[in-house]
Design a protein around this motif. Structure first.
Motif, PDB file in Angstrom:
ATOM      1  N   THR A 181     -13.986 -79.278 -30.682  1.00  0.00           N
ATOM      2  CA  THR A 181     -14.802 -79.446 -31.894  1.00  0.00           C
ATOM      3  C   THR A 181     -16.148 -80.081 -31.527  1.00  0.00           C
ATOM      4  OG1 THR A 181     -13.953 -81.657 -32.474  1.00  0.00           O
ATOM      5  CG2 THR A 181     -12.734 -79.741 -33.324  1.00  0.00           C
ATOM      6  N   SER A 193     -19.162 -75.944 -34.318  1.00  0.00           N
ATOM      7  CA  SER A 193     -19.819 -77.087 -34.968  1.00  0.00           C
ATOM      8  C   SER A 193     -20.230 -76.600 -36.356  1.00  0.00           C
ATOM      9  CB  SER A 193     -21.010 -77.613 -34.161  1.00  0.00           C
ATOM     10  OG  SER A 193     -22.131 -76.770 -34.297  1.00  0.00           O
ATOM     11  N   CYS A 249     -17.512 -74.676 -37.828  1.00  0.00           N
ATOM     12  CA  CYS A 249     -16.419 -75.499 -38.371  1.00  0.00           C
ATOM     13  C   CYS A 249     -16.910 -76.924 -38.609  1.00  0.00           C
ATOM     14  CB  CYS A 249     -15.236 -75.531 -37.404  1.00  0.00           C
ATOM     15  SG  CYS A 249     -13.955 -76.719 -37.887  1.00  0.00           S
ATOM     16  N   VAL A 294     -15.553 -80.273 -39.323  1.00  0.00           N
ATOM     17  CA  VAL A 294     -14.177 -80.760 -39.152  1.00  0.00           C
ATOM     18  C   VAL A 294     -13.618 -81.461 -40.391  1.00  0.00           C
ATOM     19  CG1 VAL A 294     -14.253 -80.951 -36.625  1.00  0.00           C
ATOM     20  CG2 VAL A 294     -14.906 -82.918 -38.054  1.00  0.00           C
ATOM     21  N   ARG A 308     -11.082 -76.047 -40.877  1.00  0.00           N
ATOM     22  CA  ARG A 308     -10.123 -76.369 -39.800  1.00  0.00           C
ATOM     23  C   ARG A 308      -9.114 -75.240 -39.639  1.00  0.00           C
ATOM     24  NH1 ARG A 308     -10.341 -81.688 -42.225  1.00  0.00           N
ATOM     25  NH2 ARG A 308      -8.440 -81.233 -43.382  1.00  0.00           N
ATOM     26  N   ASN A 359     -10.610 -83.134 -29.820  1.00  0.00           N
ATOM     27  CA  ASN A 359     -11.177 -83.659 -31.075  1.00  0.00           C
ATOM     28  C   ASN A 359     -12.388 -84.506 -30.702  1.00  0.00           C
ATOM     29  OD1 ASN A 359      -9.325 -82.776 -33.205  1.00  0.00           O
ATOM     30  ND2 ASN A 359      -7.798 -84.000 -32.100  1.00  0.00           N
ATOM     31  N   ALA A 383     -15.479 -84.369 -32.409  1.00  0.00           N
ATOM     32  CA  ALA A 383     -16.425 -84.657 -33.498  1.00  0.00           C
ATOM     33  C   ALA A 383     -16.385 -86.127 -33.906  1.00  0.00           C
ATOM     34  CB  ALA A 383     -16.123 -83.771 -34.703  1.00  0.00           C
ATOM     35  N   ALA A 406     -10.018 -86.162 -39.821  1.00  0.00           N
ATOM     36  CA  ALA A 406     -10.185 -84.753 -39.457  1.00  0.00           C
ATOM     37  C   ALA A 406      -9.443 -84.420 -38.161  1.00  0.00           C
ATOM     38  CB  ALA A 406     -11.668 -84.424 -39.328  1.00  0.00           C
ATOM     39  N   GLY A 407      -9.552 -85.281 -37.166  1.00  0.00           N
ATOM     40  CA  GLY A 407      -8.880 -85.037 -35.886  1.00  0.00           C
ATOM     41  C   GLY A 407      -7.368 -85.091 -36.030  1.00  0.00           C
ATOM     42  N   LEU A 462      -6.363 -81.811 -37.863  1.00  0.00           N
ATOM     43  CA  LEU A 462      -6.496 -80.652 -36.978  1.00  0.00           C
ATOM     44  C   LEU A 462      -5.369 -80.652 -35.934  1.00  0.00           C
ATOM     45  CD1 LEU A 462      -8.125 -78.140 -36.287  1.00  0.00           C
ATOM     46  CD2 LEU A 462      -9.648 -79.561 -34.903  1.00  0.00           C
TER      47      LEU A 462
END
Ligand code: NAP
Ligand code: ISN
Length: 260
Positions: free
Chosen positions: A16, A41, A67, A69, A75, A94, A96, A123-124, A127
């Protein structure tokens, strides 16, 4: 290939925030080590530019999609796109992370606080949840988070950002415990000041000159780091060379002290 080692042949890596800085260097390095790479991104033209850059640099199997995130639909699209392009996911980076404000921690608004945690932590996590079943299908995998030395030492002006990164270190350990039985390792890197757009306010002095390393960080090597120096650590961590390493944080900070 620039690197003789081809530790990642046959693997697919999703990275990401990989159209600039540390993420782009990670995508390039994993590609040079033989992985098929998905770059992404928020901005579609950044994705296209980095695809051209990576192909020109010799990465053979690379594809990209926009994307953000923090967006659930994005995602899901990223995961579907990776499976569609390369049929499997072995590695998730991950990378971002955002740092939207500078000032005293008590000046941080609720909106900024929520945004920091949404992008840097939640977000991570979400995902990773999406990707885990696909890693299981191929017998295991490796997840990397990009934390920061700010996780260990409250950084002046960006303390809330630092707290999200401390949480990323904790999340790395928790996920490593949860996923070890599925043969999925989870580690993070904790970079110091790396010369990228994000940290430019720290290293670019007046007239565009490079400033001296910031005293707060007390960098033994007396220089800033490069995105490539982060990428090398990630390539090691996701490879079988690190098969007994999980739940760890690798500090890449030129000797700056990092301890909780
Ligand atoms: P950078 O060079 O400024 O690149 C940021 C990248 O993130 C760009 O590709 C940007 O592309 C993308 N991006 C921004 N927001 C996004 C979002 N919501 N969703 C998806 N992509 C997004 O930054 P960097 O310094 O390499 O930072 C990368 C990571 O390293 C971050 O997690 C940061 O916290 C961490 N880190 C950096 C340093 C440092 O000194 N630079 C130190 C420690 C940790 P678009 O604009 O197209 O989205
Ligand atoms: C960071 C990000 C942006 C600006 C300064 N110092 C920074 C870090 C850090 O992650 O340690």
């Amino acid at each position: 290939f620039k690197y003789k080692a081809c530790r990642l042949v046959g693997k697919t890596a999703v990275v990401t925030a990989s159209t600039s800085g540390i993420g782009l260097a990670i995508a390039e390095r994993l590609g040079h080590e033989g992985a098929a790479v998905i770059v992404s991104s928020r901005n579609d033209s950044n994705v296209k530019r980095s695809l051209n850059f990576l192909r020109d640099s010799g990465v053979k199997r690379v594809a990209g999609i926009a994307c953000h995130v923090g967006d659930a639909e994005h995602r899901q699209k990223l995961v579907d796109f990776a499976l569609n392009e390369f049929g499997r996911i072995d590695i998730l980076v991950n990378n971002a992370g955002i740092n939207p404000s500078f000032g005293d921690i008590l000046e941080v608004s609720e909106t900024i606080w929520d945004k920091l945690f949404d992008v840097n932590v939640k977000a991570g996590f979400l995902l990773t949840k999406l990707v885990v079943p696909h890693m299981q299908k191929v017998g295991g995998g490796s997840v990397i988070f990009n934390a920061s030395i700010s996780a260990y030492k409250s950084p002046p002006g960006i303390a809330a950002y630092g707290i999200t990164k401390t949480t990323v270190v904790a999340l790395t350990k928790a996920l490593a415990n949860s996923l070890a039985s599925k043969n999925i390792r989870v580690n993070c890197i904790a970079p110091g000041i790396i010369k990228t757009k994000m940290s430019a306010m720290l290293w670019s002095g007046a007239d565009g000159e490079v400033s001296e390393p910031h005293a707060f960080h007390e960098i033994a090597c007396n220089r800033y780091g490069t995105p490539e120096e982060c990428a090398g650590a990630v390539a090691f961590l996701v490879s079988d060379d690190a098969s007994y390493i999980t739940g760890e944080s690798v500090v890449i900070a030129g000797g700056a002290q990092a301890r909780l």
